[in-house]
Design a protein around this motif. Structure first.
Motif, PDB file in Angstrom:
ATOM      1  N   GLN A   6      59.887  49.827   4.957  1.00 60.89           N
ATOM      2  CA  GLN A   6      59.254  48.878   5.866  1.00 60.89           C
ATOM      3  C   GLN A   6      58.176  48.069   5.142  1.00 60.89           C
ATOM      4  OE1 GLN A   6      57.891  51.445   9.018  1.00 60.89           O
ATOM      5  NE2 GLN A   6      59.847  51.392  10.106  1.00 60.89           N
ATOM      6  N   HIS A   9      59.841  45.261   3.213  1.00 64.26           N
ATOM      7  CA  HIS A   9      60.221  44.170   4.113  1.00 64.26           C
ATOM      8  C   HIS A   9      58.997  43.334   4.503  1.00 64.26           C
ATOM      9  CE1 HIS A   9      64.204  45.601   4.136  1.00 64.26           C
ATOM     10  NE2 HIS A   9      64.087  46.542   5.081  1.00 64.26           N
ATOM     11  N   ARG A  10      57.892  44.005   4.788  1.00 65.61           N
ATOM     12  CA  ARG A  10      56.677  43.302   5.168  1.00 65.61           C
ATOM     13  C   ARG A  10      56.139  42.469   4.002  1.00 65.61           C
ATOM     14  NH1 ARG A  10      54.583  47.317   7.213  1.00 65.61           N
ATOM     15  NH2 ARG A  10      53.093  47.961   5.602  1.00 65.61           N
ATOM     16  N   GLN A  12      57.934  41.187   1.516  1.00 67.78           N
ATOM     17  CA  GLN A  12      58.813  40.037   1.312  1.00 67.78           C
ATOM     18  C   GLN A  12      58.594  38.965   2.374  1.00 67.78           C
ATOM     19  OE1 GLN A  12      62.497  42.227   1.366  1.00 67.78           O
ATOM     20  NE2 GLN A  12      62.612  42.305  -0.870  1.00 67.78           N
ATOM     21  N   ARG A  13      58.351  39.424   3.581  1.00 68.29           N
ATOM     22  CA  ARG A  13      58.222  38.499   4.711  1.00 68.29           C
ATOM     23  C   ARG A  13      56.862  37.803   4.736  1.00 68.29           C
ATOM     24  NH1 ARG A  13      59.228  42.009   8.117  1.00 68.29           N
ATOM     25  NH2 ARG A  13      57.110  42.519   8.822  1.00 68.29           N
ATOM     26  N   GLU A  14      55.800  38.531   4.329  1.00 68.00           N
ATOM     27  CA  GLU A  14      54.448  37.998   4.477  1.00 68.00           C
ATOM     28  C   GLU A  14      53.798  37.628   3.145  1.00 68.00           C
ATOM     29  OE1 GLU A  14      52.329  40.947   6.671  1.00 68.00           O
ATOM     30  OE2 GLU A  14      53.768  40.970   8.334  1.00 68.00           O
ATOM     31  N   SER A  17      55.894  35.347   0.345  1.00 62.81           N
ATOM     32  CA  SER A  17      56.023  33.937   0.732  1.00 62.81           C
ATOM     33  C   SER A  17      54.727  33.173   0.505  1.00 62.81           C
ATOM     34  CB  SER A  17      56.453  33.829   2.202  1.00 62.81           C
ATOM     35  OG  SER A  17      55.491  34.439   3.048  1.00 62.81           O
ATOM     36  N   GLN A  20      54.407  32.894  -3.549  1.00 62.25           N
ATOM     37  CA  GLN A  20      55.674  32.695  -4.252  1.00 62.25           C
ATOM     38  C   GLN A  20      55.494  31.905  -5.549  1.00 62.25           C
ATOM     39  OE1 GLN A  20      58.859  31.299  -1.803  1.00 62.25           O
ATOM     40  NE2 GLN A  20      60.292  31.092  -3.525  1.00 62.25           N
TER      41      GLN A  20
END
Length: 221
Positions: A6, A9-10, A12-14, A17, A20
């Motif tokens: 988890q 995922h967090r 990569q998502r937050e 980005s 980057q």
């Protein structure tokens, strides 16, 4: 394990980005500010402690922030140090111990590691630390204070081991590298650095001279 997944995922998502462009620049190589040698203890997060970003800190973690003397083990520790100094040209190396170190507790109480032969063997690289504490601080009987002293002495012992690595010795001789000894008290957030002028650990902000500029002497008993 689910918490780790988890977390990815967090990230990569937050976070990814948001940064980057920073991560994309790292494709071209790394230019870390320092080699940071610390303990494997899960309570220490070097990047969070120093507030550094990816690419800014080259990190080596071992039990008890131990640095085996050059030639005793030509393994990951020696290779990491050599690469950091010879290839990445780091200008500073920090050895950072920490409060409540389990490895140092095992050094003081060998029966704790009786059933862990690999740990027991690795702690032999801190035997000088144990002897210094045992022979020069026998009057110090309080367990907590004795452990704190052991953590501090071990940082200094490992700095001496670090000097045996040829790449380190050569870089210090050229004036291209400075060594620093720190102790992190994770329960308060305080960081103490060894001051060669005062011959003791002081709050980081009060220390200006790196350990590499002077030879360490045994603190007064």
């Amino acid at each position: 394990m689910q918490q780790l997944v988890q977390g990815i995922h967090r990230f990569q998502r937050e976070q990814f980005s948001q940064d980057q462009k920073l991560f994309e620049t790292l494709v071209d190589g790394q230019h870390p500010l320092a080699l940071f040698i610390t303990c494997s203890d899960s309570r220490i997060d070097p990047s969070r402690l120093t507030q550094t970003k990816p690419g800014e800190l080259f990190i080596q973690r071992t039990a008890g922030n131990i640095v085996p003397p050059y030639g005793s083990i030509l393994g990951g520790e020696a290779a990491t140090i050599e690469y950091a100094v010879a290839a990445l040209k780091v200008r500073d190396i920090v050895i950072c111990g920490h409060s409540h170190c389990g490895a140092m507790a095992g050094l003081l109480t060998p029966e704790m590691v009786d059933k862990m032969p690999a740990v027991r063997a690795y702690l032999q690289h801190a035997e000088a630390t144990r002897r210094i504490v045992e022979e020069n601080y026998s009057h110090l009987t309080d367990p907590a204070k004795r452990l704190t002293l052991t953590v501090e002495e071990n940082v200094l012992v490992q700095l001496e081991s670090l000097r045996t690595h040829p790449a380190v010795a050569a870089a210090i001789g050229r004036g291209d590298l400075k060594l620093h000894g720190w102790v992190y008290k994770f329960e308060t957030g305080d960081v103490f650095a060894f001051d060669p002028d005062q011959n003791q650990f002081l709050p980081l902000q009060d220390v200006t001279s790196p350990v590499s500029e002077k030879q360490r002497t045994l603190p007064p008993i």
